[in-house]
Design a protein around this motif. Structure first.
Motif, PDB file in Angstrom:
ATOM      1  N   TRP A  15       0.839  -1.202   0.000  1.00 36.63           N
ATOM      2  CA  TRP A  15       0.000   0.000   0.000  1.00 36.63           C
ATOM      3  C   TRP A  15       0.876   1.255   0.000  1.00 36.63           C
ATOM      4  CZ3 TRP A  15      -4.801   1.306  -1.049  1.00 36.63           C
ATOM      5  CH2 TRP A  15      -5.304   2.520  -0.602  1.00 36.63           C
ATOM      6  N   ALA A  16       1.969   1.211   0.745  1.00 37.85           N
ATOM      7  CA  ALA A  16       2.880   2.363   0.814  1.00 37.85           C
ATOM      8  C   ALA A  16       3.487   2.680  -0.553  1.00 37.85           C
ATOM      9  CB  ALA A  16       3.982   2.096   1.831  1.00 37.85           C
ATOM     10  N   LYS A  17       3.579   1.689  -1.418  1.00 37.83           N
ATOM     11  CA  LYS A  17       4.141   1.885  -2.756  1.00 37.83           C
ATOM     12  C   LYS A  17       3.080   2.360  -3.765  1.00 37.83           C
ATOM     13  CE  LYS A  17       7.296  -1.990  -2.085  1.00 37.83           C
ATOM     14  NZ  LYS A  17       7.587  -3.360  -2.515  1.00 37.83           N
ATOM     15  N   THR A  18       1.829   2.321  -3.356  1.00 39.23           N
ATOM     16  CA  THR A  18       0.725   2.682  -4.243  1.00 39.23           C
ATOM     17  C   THR A  18       0.686   4.196  -4.449  1.00 39.23           C
ATOM     18  OG1 THR A  18      -0.518   0.800  -3.384  1.00 39.23           O
ATOM     19  CG2 THR A  18      -1.773   2.454  -4.551  1.00 39.23           C
ATOM     20  N   THR A  19       0.474   4.604  -5.681  1.00 38.12           N
ATOM     21  CA  THR A  19       0.427   6.038  -5.981  1.00 38.12           C
ATOM     22  C   THR A  19      -0.794   6.680  -5.320  1.00 38.12           C
ATOM     23  OG1 THR A  19      -0.899   5.794  -7.972  1.00 38.12           O
ATOM     24  CG2 THR A  19       1.506   5.640  -8.232  1.00 38.12           C
ATOM     25  N   PRO A  20      -0.700   7.957  -5.001  1.00 38.20           N
ATOM     26  CA  PRO A  20      -1.857   8.645  -4.421  1.00 38.20           C
ATOM     27  C   PRO A  20      -3.101   8.549  -5.307  1.00 38.20           C
ATOM     28  CG  PRO A  20       0.100   9.965  -4.099  1.00 38.20           C
ATOM     29  CD  PRO A  20       0.493   8.818  -4.997  1.00 38.20           C
ATOM     30  N   ALA A  21      -2.938   8.617  -6.608  1.00 35.72           N
ATOM     31  CA  ALA A  21      -4.092   8.538  -7.515  1.00 35.72           C
ATOM     32  C   ALA A  21      -4.784   7.170  -7.392  1.00 35.72           C
ATOM     33  CB  ALA A  21      -3.651   8.785  -8.953  1.00 35.72           C
ATOM     34  N   LYS A  22      -3.981   6.113  -7.345  1.00 38.98           N
ATOM     35  CA  LYS A  22      -4.567   4.776  -7.224  1.00 38.98           C
ATOM     36  C   LYS A  22      -5.205   4.592  -5.853  1.00 38.98           C
ATOM     37  CE  LYS A  22      -3.858  -0.077  -8.074  1.00 38.98           C
ATOM     38  NZ  LYS A  22      -2.975  -1.129  -8.534  1.00 38.98           N
ATOM     39  N   ARG A  23      -4.568   5.124  -4.808  1.00 41.65           N
ATOM     40  CA  ARG A  23      -5.164   5.054  -3.470  1.00 41.65           C
ATOM     41  C   ARG A  23      -6.511   5.754  -3.449  1.00 41.65           C
ATOM     42  NH1 ARG A  23      -0.593   6.267   1.130  1.00 41.65           N
ATOM     43  NH2 ARG A  23       1.042   4.969   0.247  1.00 41.65           N
ATOM     44  N   ALA A  24      -6.563   6.930  -4.061  1.00 44.88           N
ATOM     45  CA  ALA A  24      -7.814   7.696  -4.100  1.00 44.88           C
ATOM     46  C   ALA A  24      -8.909   6.903  -4.799  1.00 44.88           C
ATOM     47  CB  ALA A  24      -7.591   9.034  -4.798  1.00 44.88           C
ATOM     48  N   LYS A  25      -8.551   6.232  -5.874  1.00 39.38           N
ATOM     49  CA  LYS A  25      -9.527   5.430  -6.614  1.00 39.38           C
ATOM     50  C   LYS A  25     -10.044   4.265  -5.752  1.00 39.38           C
ATOM     51  CE  LYS A  25     -10.051   3.499 -11.223  1.00 39.38           C
ATOM     52  NZ  LYS A  25      -9.402   3.241 -12.493  1.00 39.38           N
ATOM     53  N   ILE A  26      -9.143   3.603  -5.053  1.00 37.71           N
ATOM     54  CA  ILE A  26      -9.529   2.476  -4.186  1.00 37.71           C
ATOM     55  C   ILE A  26     -10.421   2.957  -3.044  1.00 37.71           C
ATOM     56  CG2 ILE A  26      -8.629   0.780  -2.530  1.00 37.71           C
ATOM     57  CD1 ILE A  26      -6.149   0.558  -4.449  1.00 37.71           C
ATOM     58  N   ILE A  27     -10.023   4.044  -2.402  1.00 43.68           N
ATOM     59  CA  ILE A  27     -10.797   4.568  -1.274  1.00 43.68           C
ATOM     60  C   ILE A  27     -12.156   5.084  -1.743  1.00 43.68           C
ATOM     61  CG2 ILE A  27     -10.867   6.390   0.483  1.00 43.68           C
ATOM     62  CD1 ILE A  27      -7.789   5.959   0.747  1.00 43.68           C
ATOM     63  N   SER A  28     -12.202   5.694  -2.913  1.00 44.65           N
ATOM     64  CA  SER A  28     -13.488   6.157  -3.464  1.00 44.65           C
ATOM     65  C   SER A  28     -14.420   4.978  -3.722  1.00 44.65           C
ATOM     66  CB  SER A  28     -13.272   6.949  -4.751  1.00 44.65           C
ATOM     67  OG  SER A  28     -12.636   8.165  -4.473  1.00 44.65           O
ATOM     68  N   ARG A  29     -13.870   3.898  -4.251  1.00 40.81           N
ATOM     69  CA  ARG A  29     -14.692   2.701  -4.499  1.00 40.81           C
ATOM     70  C   ARG A  29     -15.210   2.126  -3.182  1.00 40.81           C
ATOM     71  NH1 ARG A  29     -18.632   0.279  -6.578  1.00 40.81           N
ATOM     72  NH2 ARG A  29     -18.395  -1.968  -6.857  1.00 40.81           N
ATOM     73  N   TRP A  30     -14.333   2.090  -2.169  1.00 41.08           N
ATOM     74  CA  TRP A  30     -14.743   1.617  -0.848  1.00 41.08           C
ATOM     75  C   TRP A  30     -15.897   2.472  -0.320  1.00 41.08           C
ATOM     76  CZ3 TRP A  30     -14.419   4.256   3.862  1.00 41.08           C
ATOM     77  CH2 TRP A  30     -14.739   3.490   4.998  1.00 41.08           C
ATOM     78  N   ALA A  31     -15.771   3.789  -0.453  1.00 44.81           N
ATOM     79  CA  ALA A  31     -16.827   4.700   0.009  1.00 44.81           C
ATOM     80  C   ALA A  31     -18.136   4.461  -0.736  1.00 44.81           C
ATOM     81  CB  ALA A  31     -16.374   6.150  -0.151  1.00 44.81           C
ATOM     82  N   GLU A  32     -18.041   4.208  -2.048  1.00 45.30           N
ATOM     83  CA  GLU A  32     -19.242   3.892  -2.833  1.00 45.30           C
ATOM     84  C   GLU A  32     -19.918   2.631  -2.302  1.00 45.30           C
ATOM     85  OE1 GLU A  32     -18.041   3.455  -6.900  1.00 45.30           O
ATOM     86  OE2 GLU A  32     -17.397   5.551  -7.062  1.00 45.30           O
ATOM     87  N   LEU A  33     -19.120   1.612  -2.033  1.00 40.50           N
ATOM     88  CA  LEU A  33     -19.681   0.356  -1.524  1.00 40.50           C
ATOM     89  C   LEU A  33     -20.297   0.539  -0.136  1.00 40.50           C
ATOM     90  CD1 LEU A  33     -16.907  -2.106  -2.722  1.00 40.50           C
ATOM     91  CD2 LEU A  33     -19.280  -2.014  -3.543  1.00 40.50           C
ATOM     92  N   MET A  34     -19.632   1.289   0.726  1.00 37.89           N
ATOM     93  CA  MET A  34     -20.181   1.547   2.060  1.00 37.89           C
ATOM     94  C   MET A  34     -21.515   2.283   1.961  1.00 37.89           C
ATOM     95  SD  MET A  34     -18.297   0.165   4.355  1.00 37.89           S
ATOM     96  CE  MET A  34     -18.873   0.964   5.836  1.00 37.89           C
ATOM     97  N   THR A  35     -21.593   3.248   1.060  1.00 36.79           N
ATOM     98  CA  THR A  35     -22.830   4.003   0.874  1.00 36.79           C
ATOM     99  C   THR A  35     -23.927   3.105   0.301  1.00 36.79           C
ATOM    100  OG1 THR A  35     -21.593   6.046   0.569  1.00 36.79           O
ATOM    101  CG2 THR A  35     -23.850   6.019  -0.251  1.00 36.79           C
ATOM    102  N   ALA A  36     -23.560   2.267  -0.656  1.00 34.19           N
ATOM    103  CA  ALA A  36     -24.541   1.370  -1.281  1.00 34.19           C
ATOM    104  C   ALA A  36     -25.113   0.365  -0.277  1.00 34.19           C
ATOM    105  CB  ALA A  36     -23.900   0.634  -2.456  1.00 34.19           C
ATOM    106  N   HIS A  37     -24.314  -0.009   0.711  1.00 33.68           N
ATOM    107  CA  HIS A  37     -24.735  -1.018   1.693  1.00 33.68           C
ATOM    108  C   HIS A  37     -24.922  -0.411   3.084  1.00 33.68           C
ATOM    109  CE1 HIS A  37     -24.136  -4.202  -1.199  1.00 33.68           C
ATOM    110  NE2 HIS A  37     -22.962  -3.672  -1.502  1.00 33.68           N
ATOM    111  N   GLU A  38     -25.188   0.882   3.108  1.00 39.58           N
ATOM    112  CA  GLU A  38     -25.292   1.626   4.361  1.00 39.58           C
ATOM    113  C   GLU A  38     -26.288   1.002   5.349  1.00 39.58           C
ATOM    114  OE1 GLU A  38     -25.898   6.291   5.565  1.00 39.58           O
ATOM    115  OE2 GLU A  38     -26.740   5.592   3.680  1.00 39.58           O
ATOM    116  N   ALA A  39     -27.464   0.658   4.888  1.00 38.86           N
ATOM    117  CA  ALA A  39     -28.494   0.124   5.791  1.00 38.86           C
ATOM    118  C   ALA A  39     -28.078  -1.219   6.373  1.00 38.86           C
ATOM    119  CB  ALA A  39     -29.829   0.000   5.055  1.00 38.86           C
ATOM    120  N   ASP A  40     -27.503  -2.098   5.545  1.00 37.61           N
ATOM    121  CA  ASP A  40     -27.057  -3.406   6.045  1.00 37.61           C
ATOM    122  C   ASP A  40     -25.919  -3.250   7.041  1.00 37.61           C
ATOM    123  OD1 ASP A  40     -28.919  -4.772   4.533  1.00 37.61           O
ATOM    124  OD2 ASP A  40     -27.483  -5.527   3.068  1.00 37.61           O
ATOM    125  N   CYS A  41     -24.954  -2.398   6.730  1.00 38.49           N
ATOM    126  CA  CYS A  41     -23.825  -2.171   7.644  1.00 38.49           C
ATOM    127  C   CYS A  41     -24.333  -1.607   8.972  1.00 38.49           C
ATOM    128  CB  CYS A  41     -22.798  -1.240   7.016  1.00 38.49           C
ATOM    129  SG  CYS A  41     -21.892  -1.979   5.647  1.00 38.49           S
TER     130      CYS A  41
END
Length: 117
Positions: free
Chosen positions: A81-107
């Motif tokens: 993860w430390a070797k991952t570029t900031p742009a790729k990290r942002a993309k991964i974290i954005s996807r995680w946020a999308e999934l959390m939002t999509a499954h908000e009620a279940d979580c």
């Protein structure tokens, strides 16, 4: 308070079946990108609903060796993860946020049942 406890008991018994995405209710350890189920004689710990004390599910009791292996895997993952570029990290974290939002009620249902809040 009595009403909340009764509702809590019903929720504990039917939690998995009440979720829009039941697979979010995992009864395994998540190690190195994989779900690791319980194994062995004293393999699982029962998680109880905090209000009703009804069983919600089980999580694995990991052996010392399994814990040390998971820590080593996490260290390797962190190094990658430390070797991952900031742009790729942002993309991964954005996807995680999308999934959390999509499954908000279940979580929320899962976290409320296991923490009582």
């Amino acid at each position: 308070m009595l009403r909340r406890t009764i509702v809590g008991q019903a929720a504990a018994v039917n939690l998995r079946s009440s979720l829009a995405t039941p697979s979010l209710f995992a009864e395994a350890a998540f190690v190195n990108g994989k779900e690791v189920p319980a194994s062995g004689a004293a393999a699982a710990h029962t998680v109880l609903h905090t209000c009703s004390q009804q069983p919600l599910g089980q999580v694995p009791n990991q052996t010392s060796e399994e814990v040390h292996a998971a820590i080593a895997d996490a260290k390797r993952a962190f190094d990658e993860w430390a070797k991952t570029t900031p742009a790729k990290r942002a993309k991964i974290i954005s996807r995680w946020a999308e999934l959390m939002t999509a499954h908000e009620a279940d979580c929320a249902a899962i976290l409320s049942a296991e923490s009582g809040k």
